[in-house]
Write an enzyme that holds these catalytic residues in place. Structure first.
Site, short mmCIF file in Angstrom:
data_model
loop_
_atom_site.label_atom_id
_atom_site.label_comp_id
_atom_site.label_asym_id
_atom_site.label_seq_id
_atom_site.Cartn_x
_atom_site.Cartn_y
_atom_site.Cartn_z
N LEU A 185 -6.32 -21.47 -7.33
CA LEU A 185 -7.22 -22.37 -7.39
C LEU A 185 -8.33 -21.93 -8.19
O LEU A 185 -8.93 -22.67 -9.16
CB LEU A 185 -7.66 -22.87 -5.94
CG LEU A 185 -8.68 -24.10 -5.82
CD1 LEU A 185 -8.35 -25.26 -6.84
CD2 LEU A 185 -9.10 -24.35 -4.25
N GLY A 186 -8.85 -20.81 -8.04
CA GLY A 186 -9.99 -20.21 -8.87
C GLY A 186 -11.18 -20.38 -8.12
O GLY A 186 -12.29 -20.54 -8.97
N VAL A 187 -11.38 -20.09 -6.89
CA VAL A 187 -12.93 -20.59 -6.23
C VAL A 187 -13.07 -19.34 -5.23
O VAL A 187 -12.03 -18.64 -4.79
CB VAL A 187 -12.92 -21.70 -5.42
CG1 VAL A 187 -12.90 -22.86 -6.39
CG2 VAL A 187 -12.06 -21.74 -4.31
N HIS A 227 0.89 -1.19 -0.01
CA HIS A 227 0.14 -0.08 0.22
C HIS A 227 0.89 1.38 -0.02
O HIS A 227 0.37 2.20 -0.37
CB HIS A 227 -0.82 0.12 1.10
CG HIS A 227 -0.41 0.32 2.62
ND1 HIS A 227 0.01 -0.65 3.52
CD2 HIS A 227 -0.04 1.34 3.11
CE1 HIS A 227 0.50 -0.08 4.36
NE2 HIS A 227 0.38 1.01 4.41
N GLY A 249 3.38 5.87 8.43
CA GLY A 249 4.66 6.14 8.16
C GLY A 249 5.57 5.06 8.66
O GLY A 249 6.63 4.83 7.84
N ASN A 250 5.18 4.15 9.65
CA ASN A 250 6.09 3.01 10.07
C ASN A 250 5.67 1.90 8.98
O ASN A 250 6.48 0.77 9.10
CB ASN A 250 5.51 2.65 11.30
CG ASN A 250 6.08 3.18 12.38
OD1 ASN A 250 6.39 4.43 12.51
ND2 ASN A 250 6.57 2.49 13.35
N SER A 251 4.68 1.93 8.05
CA SER A 251 4.28 0.99 7.26
C SER A 251 5.63 0.39 6.55
O SER A 251 6.30 1.28 6.03
CB SER A 251 3.18 1.44 6.38
OG SER A 251 2.06 1.61 7.07
N ASP A 267 0.23 -7.83 1.56
CA ASP A 267 0.38 -6.27 1.68
C ASP A 267 2.01 -6.24 1.41
O ASP A 267 2.65 -5.58 2.54
CB ASP A 267 -0.12 -5.51 2.71
CG ASP A 267 -0.15 -4.08 2.60
OD1 ASP A 267 0.49 -3.73 1.53
OD2 ASP A 267 -0.11 -3.63 3.78
#
Length: 420
Positions: A320-322, A145, A266-268, A176
């Site tokens: 997988l696609g579910v 992000h 800002g710590n992210s 993330d």
């Protein structure tokens, strides 16, 4: 007139000698006795109530009071050179106010109303975050992000004040996390050779070994302003699931670390460290309006990303696609399901239950199926399908135990690939 010649008189010289010798001995005796009585009186007065002792102040290097404090100080000194600030800049429009007549040149309606028009752009700082260097050639791990804006420019600011333009190499499609790259500085050695200067790096620990109550240290660019700020806390919880949002970004993150070490805006992307100075987590979120509740992604989840970027140049995941809902006792009762665990394949708002042409579609999975086990691992709320599938790679063959029409069925699936 004649004066008497005293210097020829023996009595005169006897008197002069006596006075001189008496003066010398008197001065010496006074010096010795004065020093003695001064020290004696000083010692006496120093013990007298109400009299302050004046001591000479000598500045000394701070000595840590506990072994833990000493460890934290050493960790900060060792790791800080590899922790960087990420400055986000972007070309922003410049507007000016002007007046115009909405009726054009009509002389009967001479009305001027204010408006705004763009007259150019200027580069402005629009945000910031934190990252840390994981390879000597300049790979930097941070949060996804932090680097979401495709049109923004990212500049890395090191702890010693150097600046480097950064490229976003890869963004994790599930977690993330993102990886940036900066180029090494070119330096000339004493012999005139051109060399590439390596970057300081962090050590990656094992987040699977974390314990509740364990001391951790967070370092980050607090509020995008205070570089390499340090906070200390403990592991407050493990295996948490959170929904993080901000800047138009919403994501559910599973199996994260909870800590009471202060994690602010800002710590992210900054490191969460153990007392061995190893990174055990990547600071990612905090609860707004609450105190001492922060979250970090376990570093073991990032190790795979780093290796994939080094070898493939991108981050890929098994797919997988579910679309599914985790079955709990409450979900079972509300929907009259035969089991209270598993992943129930259902449609969503604008989302199909089975992604067309996906691994699940090719294997024959259907809407309404409940996946009970994934390669002999039971699917529960604490061991979700998303958590299990992270252990595999695209192309792996897995066996699913599926409940369909209240009958168990074995389905073999070759996992697909998902990238950014």
């Amino acid at each position: 007139m004649k004066f008497p010649k005293f210097w020829k008189n023996k009595i005169f010289w006897l008197i002069v000698s006596t006075v001189f010798i008496s003066s010398v001995f008197g001065f010496g005796a006074g010096l010795i006795s004065g020093t003695y009585f001064y020290l004696d009186i000083k010692n006496y007065l120093s013990d007298f109530p109400g009299v302050q002792k004046v001591e000479k102040i000598v500045e000394k290097e701070y000595i840590p009071q506990t072994s833990q404090e000493e460890k934290i100080i050493n960790i900060v000194k060792e790791v800080s050179p590899a922790v960087v600030s990420i400055v986000i800049t972007k070309d922003m429009p410049i507007f000016e106010q002007y007046y115009y007549n909405p009726f054009g040149d009509n002389p009967f309606f001479d009305i001027q109303i204010p408006g705004q028009r763009q007259i150019g752009t200027e580069k402005k700082e629009i945000g910031g975050g934190t990252g840390f260097i994981v390879s000597e050639d300049g790979l930097i791990l941070t949060n996804k992000h932090v680097v979401l804006d495709e049109e923004a420019d990212y500049t890395i600011l090191t702890n010693d004040g150097r600046k480097f333009p950064a490229r976003v190499l890869a963004k994790d499609p599930v977690q993330d996390l993102a990886i940036l790259k900066i180029s090494r500085e070119k330096v000339i050695d004493k012999e005139g050779n051109l060399l590439s200067k390596t970057f300081p790096t962090v050590k990656l620990g094992d987040s699977d070994q974390l314990q509740m109550g364990q001391t951790v240290v967070a370092i980050g660019n607090v509020l995008g302003e205070f570089r390499n700020s340090v906070s200390v806390g403990v592991i407050s919880g493990l295996g948490r699931t959170i929904t993080a949002s901000g800047g138009g970004f919403v994501e559910t993150i599973e199996d994260v670390i909870q800590t009471d070490a202060a994690i602010n805006k800002g710590n992210s992307g900054g490191p969460l460290l153990n007392l061995q100075g190893e990174v055990v987590g990547i600071n990612t979120a905090t609860v707004m309006g609450a105190q001492n509740i922060g979250f970090a992604i376990p570093v073991n989840k990032a190790k795979k990303d780093i290796e994939q970027v080094k070898t493939l140049g991108k981050i890929v995941y098994p797919f997988l696609g579910v679309r599914y809902v985790m079955v709990t006792e409450e979900v079972q009762k509300e929907n009259d399901l035969p089991v209270d665990y598993g992943a129930w394949i259902v449609v969503g708002q604008g989302e199909p239950a089975i992604v067309p042409d996906s691994a699940a579609d090719k294997a024959g999975l259907r809407e309404g199926d409940i996946i009970l086990e994934f390669d002999n691992e039971k699917i529960t709320t604490t061991n979700s399908l998303a958590k299990i599938i992270m252990k595999y790679n695209p192309g792996d063959k897995v066996v699913l135990l599926v409940l369909r029409d209240e009958k168990e069925k074995i389905i073999t699936v070759t996992l697909g690939k998902r990238s950014e």
